[in-house]
Design a protein around this motif. Structure first.
Motif, short mmCIF file in Angstrom:
data_model
loop_
_atom_site.label_atom_id
_atom_site.label_comp_id
_atom_site.label_asym_id
_atom_site.label_seq_id
_atom_site.Cartn_x
_atom_site.Cartn_y
_atom_site.Cartn_z
N LEU A 77 0.82 -1.22 0.00
CA LEU A 77 0.00 0.00 0.00
C LEU A 77 0.85 1.26 0.00
O LEU A 77 0.53 2.24 -0.67
N LEU A 78 1.96 1.23 0.74
CA LEU A 78 2.85 2.38 0.78
C LEU A 78 3.49 2.63 -0.59
O LEU A 78 3.51 3.75 -1.09
N LEU A 79 3.99 1.56 -1.20
CA LEU A 79 4.66 1.71 -2.49
C LEU A 79 3.69 2.08 -3.61
O LEU A 79 4.08 2.72 -4.58
N LYS A 80 2.43 1.71 -3.46
CA LYS A 80 1.40 2.09 -4.44
C LYS A 80 1.12 3.58 -4.39
O LYS A 80 0.79 4.20 -5.38
N PRO A 96 10.41 7.05 -4.03
CA PRO A 96 10.46 6.97 -5.49
C PRO A 96 10.03 5.59 -6.00
O PRO A 96 10.08 4.61 -5.25
N PRO A 97 9.62 5.52 -7.27
CA PRO A 97 9.32 4.20 -7.85
C PRO A 97 10.55 3.31 -7.74
O PRO A 97 11.68 3.78 -7.82
N MET A 98 10.33 2.02 -7.56
CA MET A 98 11.44 1.09 -7.35
C MET A 98 11.44 -0.01 -8.40
O MET A 98 10.39 -0.40 -8.88
N LYS A 99 12.65 -0.49 -8.69
CA LYS A 99 12.80 -1.60 -9.63
C LYS A 99 12.35 -2.91 -9.00
O LYS A 99 11.87 -3.80 -9.69
#
Length: 187
Positions: A77-80, A96-99
């Motif tokens: 949920l956090l990364l979304k 930031p967006p992550m790989k």
């Protein structure tokens, strides 16, 4: 007019018979036996918090989940990031967006978050977003755990590593499941 002993006048007799008849007949609802209606209740779940940012300040956002709320759900949920309505309300994320998703490990009240090689170090409110979300999720998993400490590490891809630490003490707002319940009740 006199009545024989043991006989009541007509109105009085009717007045006494109607309540007695109602009591004897019940409410008129037939018995049905056991009615199956889904899964048994499992109890109320504590709302979990995902931390986002508004005007540079950390903002806890209550979340519920159809499944049990755990660290992996919290991270997802956090990364979304905030949903469209939350974005309209001025919420954002500084992560930031992550790989690849970070790896999360747990040992009692200690949580470790390890970022993939080459990831940039998180700083400031972005780091606090991660620490507070993960620490709070751990408290939801184990409500009696108390203070949760979080260590975040990453590799700079050949030029060293970075490390940051925090705990529920560094989360100024709603640092416990009880606080989260209060936060969720506010408008």
């Amino acid at each position: 007019m006199r009545h024989a002993p043991g006989q009541a006048p007509g109105r009085l007799r009717t007045a006494l018979l109607v309540p007695a008849a109602l009591l004897l007949s019940g409410c008129g609802i037939p018995s049905t036996g056991v009615v199956e209606s889904g899964e048994p209740a499992t109890g109320a779940q504590s709302p979990a918090l995902v931390y986002f940012v508004r005007d540079g300040a950390l903002v806890p956002v209550p979340r519920t989940s159809a499944k049990r709320f755990d660290l992996s759900t919290a991270m997802a949920l956090l990364l979304k990031g905030p949903d469209p309505v939350e974005r309209k309300e001025g919420l954002s994320t500084l992560i930031p967006p992550m790989k690849a998703d970070p790896k999360v490990g747990v040992e009692g009240a200690k949580v470790s978050v390890v970022f993939y090689p080459g990831s940039r170090p998180l700083k400031g409110a972005g780091l606090q977003q991660l620490i507070c979300t993960v620490a709070h999720a751990r408290q939801v998993e184990d409500p009696g755990i108390g203070l949760v400490s979080v260590t975040v590490t990453g590799s700079l891809g050949g030029s060293g590593t970075w490390r940051a630490e925090g705990s529920t003490k560094t989360c100024a707002v709603a640092s416990s499941p009880a606080d989260a319940a209060l936060q969720a009740q506010r408008p």
